[in-house]
Design a protein around this motif. Structure first.
Motif, mmCIF file in Angstrom:
data_model
loop_
_atom_site.group_PDB
_atom_site.id
_atom_site.type_symbol
_atom_site.label_atom_id
_atom_site.label_comp_id
_atom_site.label_asym_id
_atom_site.label_seq_id
_atom_site.Cartn_x
_atom_site.Cartn_y
_atom_site.Cartn_z
ATOM 1 N N GLY A 52 0.762 -1.237 0.000
ATOM 2 C CA GLY A 52 0.000 0.000 0.000
ATOM 3 C C GLY A 52 0.791 1.283 0.000
ATOM 4 O O GLY A 52 0.204 2.375 0.079
ATOM 5 N N VAL A 53 2.132 1.219 -0.089
ATOM 6 C CA VAL A 53 2.943 2.440 -0.176
ATOM 7 C C VAL A 53 2.809 3.014 -1.581
ATOM 8 O O VAL A 53 2.982 2.303 -2.568
ATOM 9 N N ARG A 54 2.495 4.305 -1.666
ATOM 10 C CA ARG A 54 2.267 4.924 -2.974
ATOM 11 C C ARG A 54 3.232 6.072 -3.291
ATOM 12 O O ARG A 54 3.297 6.518 -4.439
ATOM 13 N N LEU A 55 3.966 6.562 -2.295
ATOM 14 C CA LEU A 55 4.935 7.642 -2.491
ATOM 15 C C LEU A 55 6.271 7.206 -1.921
ATOM 16 O O LEU A 55 6.321 6.544 -0.876
ATOM 17 N N MET A 56 7.374 7.600 -2.591
ATOM 18 C CA MET A 56 8.709 7.278 -2.085
ATOM 19 C C MET A 56 9.665 8.428 -2.319
ATOM 20 O O MET A 56 9.753 8.958 -3.435
ATOM 21 N N GLY A 57 10.361 8.826 -1.264
ATOM 22 C CA GLY A 57 11.504 9.704 -1.391
ATOM 23 C C GLY A 57 12.756 8.857 -1.406
ATOM 24 O O GLY A 57 12.895 7.929 -0.593
ATOM 25 N N LEU A 58 13.677 9.132 -2.316
ATOM 26 C CA LEU A 58 14.858 8.273 -2.441
ATOM 27 C C LEU A 58 15.760 8.342 -1.217
ATOM 28 O O LEU A 58 16.392 7.348 -0.852
ATOM 29 N N THR A 59 15.849 9.529 -0.613
ATOM 30 C CA THR A 59 16.807 9.707 0.481
ATOM 31 C C THR A 59 16.167 10.489 1.618
ATOM 32 O O THR A 59 15.110 11.105 1.466
ATOM 33 N N TRP A 60 16.846 10.462 2.757
ATOM 34 C CA TRP A 60 16.679 11.496 3.759
ATOM 35 C C TRP A 60 17.820 12.466 3.471
ATOM 36 O O TRP A 60 18.132 12.707 2.307
ATOM 37 N N ASN A 61 18.499 13.010 4.455
ATOM 38 C CA ASN A 61 19.488 14.062 4.190
ATOM 39 C C ASN A 61 20.829 13.558 3.674
ATOM 40 O O ASN A 61 21.578 14.329 3.077
ATOM 41 N N HIS A 62 21.139 12.282 3.903
ATOM 42 C CA HIS A 62 22.482 11.793 3.612
ATOM 43 C C HIS A 62 22.458 10.778 2.466
ATOM 44 O O HIS A 62 21.423 10.541 1.849
ATOM 45 N N ALA A 63 23.607 10.193 2.167
ATOM 46 C CA ALA A 63 23.693 9.224 1.071
ATOM 47 C C ALA A 63 23.171 7.859 1.519
ATOM 48 O O ALA A 63 23.317 7.465 2.685
ATOM 49 N N ASN A 64 22.573 7.143 0.592
ATOM 50 C CA ASN A 64 22.239 5.745 0.820
ATOM 51 C C ASN A 64 22.527 4.958 -0.454
ATOM 52 O O ASN A 64 23.199 5.452 -1.360
ATOM 53 N N TRP A 65 22.039 3.759 -0.538
ATOM 54 C CA TRP A 65 22.359 2.887 -1.670
ATOM 55 C C TRP A 65 21.763 3.394 -2.989
ATOM 56 O O TRP A 65 22.205 2.998 -4.066
ATOM 57 N N ALA A 66 20.768 4.295 -2.911
ATOM 58 C CA ALA A 66 20.075 4.742 -4.123
ATOM 59 C C ALA A 66 20.554 6.090 -4.640
ATOM 60 O O ALA A 66 20.555 6.326 -5.848
ATOM 61 N N ALA A 67 20.927 7.009 -3.731
ATOM 62 C CA ALA A 67 21.239 8.380 -4.156
ATOM 63 C C ALA A 67 21.878 9.141 -3.003
ATOM 64 O O ALA A 67 21.939 8.665 -1.870
ATOM 65 N N ASP A 68 22.327 10.341 -3.304
ATOM 66 C CA ASP A 68 22.815 11.265 -2.278
ATOM 67 C C ASP A 68 21.684 12.169 -1.811
ATOM 68 O O ASP A 68 20.877 12.654 -2.623
ATOM 69 N N GLY A 69 21.653 12.406 -0.494
ATOM 70 C CA GLY A 69 20.720 13.380 0.056
ATOM 71 C C GLY A 69 21.267 14.785 -0.063
ATOM 72 O O GLY A 69 22.447 15.001 -0.366
ATOM 73 N N VAL A 70 20.411 15.756 0.234
ATOM 74 C CA VAL A 70 20.760 17.154 0.005
ATOM 75 C C VAL A 70 21.861 17.655 0.936
ATOM 76 O O VAL A 70 22.552 18.623 0.622
ATOM 77 N N MET A 71 22.074 16.992 2.060
ATOM 78 C CA MET A 71 23.112 17.419 2.997
ATOM 79 C C MET A 71 24.418 16.637 2.818
ATOM 80 O O MET A 71 25.382 16.872 3.545
ATOM 81 N N GLU A 72 24.455 15.711 1.862
ATOM 82 C CA GLU A 72 25.678 14.966 1.580
ATOM 83 C C GLU A 72 26.673 15.895 0.876
ATOM 84 O O GLU A 72 26.369 16.458 -0.181
ATOM 85 N N LYS A 73 27.874 16.038 1.435
ATOM 86 C CA LYS A 73 28.808 17.054 0.958
ATOM 87 C C LYS A 73 29.226 16.858 -0.505
ATOM 88 O O LYS A 73 29.434 17.829 -1.227
ATOM 89 N N ARG A 74 29.343 15.613 -0.941
ATOM 90 C CA ARG A 74 29.820 15.406 -2.314
ATOM 91 C C ARG A 74 28.760 15.784 -3.349
ATOM 92 O O ARG A 74 29.085 16.031 -4.521
ATOM 93 N N SER A 106 19.477 15.331 -3.248
ATOM 94 C CA SER A 106 20.507 16.269 -3.695
ATOM 95 C C SER A 106 20.072 16.985 -4.968
ATOM 96 O O SER A 106 19.211 16.504 -5.716
ATOM 97 N N VAL A 107 20.681 18.129 -5.226
ATOM 98 C CA VAL A 107 20.353 18.877 -6.442
ATOM 99 C C VAL A 107 20.670 18.060 -7.690
ATOM 100 O O VAL A 107 19.867 17.982 -8.628
ATOM 101 N N ALA A 108 21.850 17.416 -7.698
ATOM 102 C CA ALA A 108 22.203 16.568 -8.846
ATOM 103 C C ALA A 108 21.202 15.435 -9.008
ATOM 104 O O ALA A 108 20.803 15.084 -10.131
ATOM 105 N N GLY A 109 20.792 14.843 -7.891
ATOM 106 C CA GLY A 109 19.807 13.771 -7.930
ATOM 107 C C GLY A 109 18.469 14.248 -8.457
ATOM 108 O O GLY A 109 17.786 13.529 -9.199
ATOM 109 N N PHE A 110 18.079 15.462 -8.072
ATOM 110 C CA PHE A 110 16.823 16.043 -8.563
ATOM 111 C C PHE A 110 16.800 16.067 -10.088
ATOM 112 O O PHE A 110 15.841 15.593 -10.721
ATOM 113 N N TRP A 111 17.861 16.622 -10.676
ATOM 114 C CA TRP A 111 17.858 16.776 -12.136
ATOM 115 C C TRP A 111 17.968 15.438 -12.853
ATOM 116 O O TRP A 111 17.357 15.225 -13.907
#
Length: 320
Positions: A124-146, A174-179
């Protein structure tokens, strides 16, 4: 004037997981309760599954635990309906029931296993954010320095979400992840709880370019009540301080793409006068002092419901 409300982000599930004795009905430890939803006329609340790192490494077991809390303590009481399909939106619009929609705030707990993505959808999950603030296996979060984008496994996950009908959320990405994500998706993105960077330059807020991109793809932007995303130059933030963010998005052409994602239960400081869903109708009246009723109606519920009615998956066998 009372208006039906849709709120696209809260963290009540993680609080209920942390405190198993808490009641969703009226616990004083929760911002979002059944009682506060009723008082604020919140017809639909998005409940995020959020796994705080303070409790150790995120795991799928903890994802399942919070989904089960939603099933048993919220939907299972018979007091909150579970929104999964687009043909249910007409009931949300016309009825007096309260509804809940499940999201995942960061896919850390899916452990890089794409079968778990599919299982979340089936549950029943219908929405997903790839990250919280940091990096994980899928993407970098917006607070990840790289400031990196998506991983190969993250791109595979996006393709699976495209196939299943899961809507993806760029708040925290992250901004790069957004685009990169904007190029990969087959349905519009949402930012469930982010404000305008041009008004308040916090990394979690969206640049004008990002806002324009979401508008161009018919996405949605949920303005949030996190005080430090609204103003950073004052210890006290008031509801009127959110109006410049409303203005900024309208000026970029987003008056029909705006909604609200409070982040209630995810914050320990509040906007004075917007401390819980109880205050939503006060916020409606504040907005009506500055904007036409039809626009405010869109921001409070119609823009969000129109989006869900178009982009939620259709139940198998439905004629909608």
């Amino acid at each position: 004037m009372y208006m039906k409300v849709v709120d696209f982000h809260c963290d009540a599930l993680s609080k209920l997981w942390e405190n198993p004795k808490a009641s969703f009905d009226n616990s004083p430890d929760l911002d979002v309760t059944l009682k506060s939803m009723e008082k604020g006329d919140v017809a639909l609340q998005v409940f995020a599954v959020f796994l705080s790192e303070q409790y150790g490494r995120p795991s799928f077991e903890r994802v399942m635990a919070q989904i089960d809390i939603f099933r048993a303590k919220l939907n299972g009481t018979g007091k909150l309906e579970w929104l999964k399909w687009r043909d249910q939106i007409r009931e949300v619009r016309s009825g007096s029931k309260r509804w809940g929609l499940l999201s995942l705030e960061g896919v850390d707990g899916l452990e890089g296993n794409l079968f778990y993505v599919r299982l979340c959808y089936e549950l029943g999950v219908r929405l997903m954010g790839l990250t919280w603030n940091h990096a994980n296996w899928a993407a970098d979060g917006v607070m990840e320095k790289r400031g990196g984008g998506l991983t190969d496994k993250g791109r595979e996950m996006v393709q699976l979400c495209n196939e299943l009908g899961i809507i993806l959320d760029v708040s925290h990405l992250s901004v790069a992840g957004f685009w990169e994500l904007a190029e990969l998706v087959s349905r519009p993105l949402i930012a469930s709880h982010s404000n305008a960077y041009g008004v308040c330059p916090h990394p979690r807020n969206l640049s004008d370019e990002q806002i324009r991109a979401l508008i161009a793809m018919d996405g949605r932007i949920g303005l949030t009540f996190v005080p430090w995303f609204i103003r950073r130059d004052t210890p006290t933030v008031k509801p009127e301080d959110l109006l410049p963010h409303v203005e900024r998005i309208c000026s970029l052409g987003g008056e029909h793409h705006m909604m609200f994602g409070s982040d209630f239960d995810g914050i320990d400081q509040w906007v004075e006068g917007l401390e819980s869903p109880c205050k939503y109708q006060d916020w409606v009246n504040t907005l009506l002092k500055h904007y036409p009723e039809q626009l405010v109606q869109g921001w409070m519920s119609d823009n969000a419901l129109n989006f869900l009615e178009q982009y939620l998956p259709m139940q198998q066998g439905s004629q909608s």
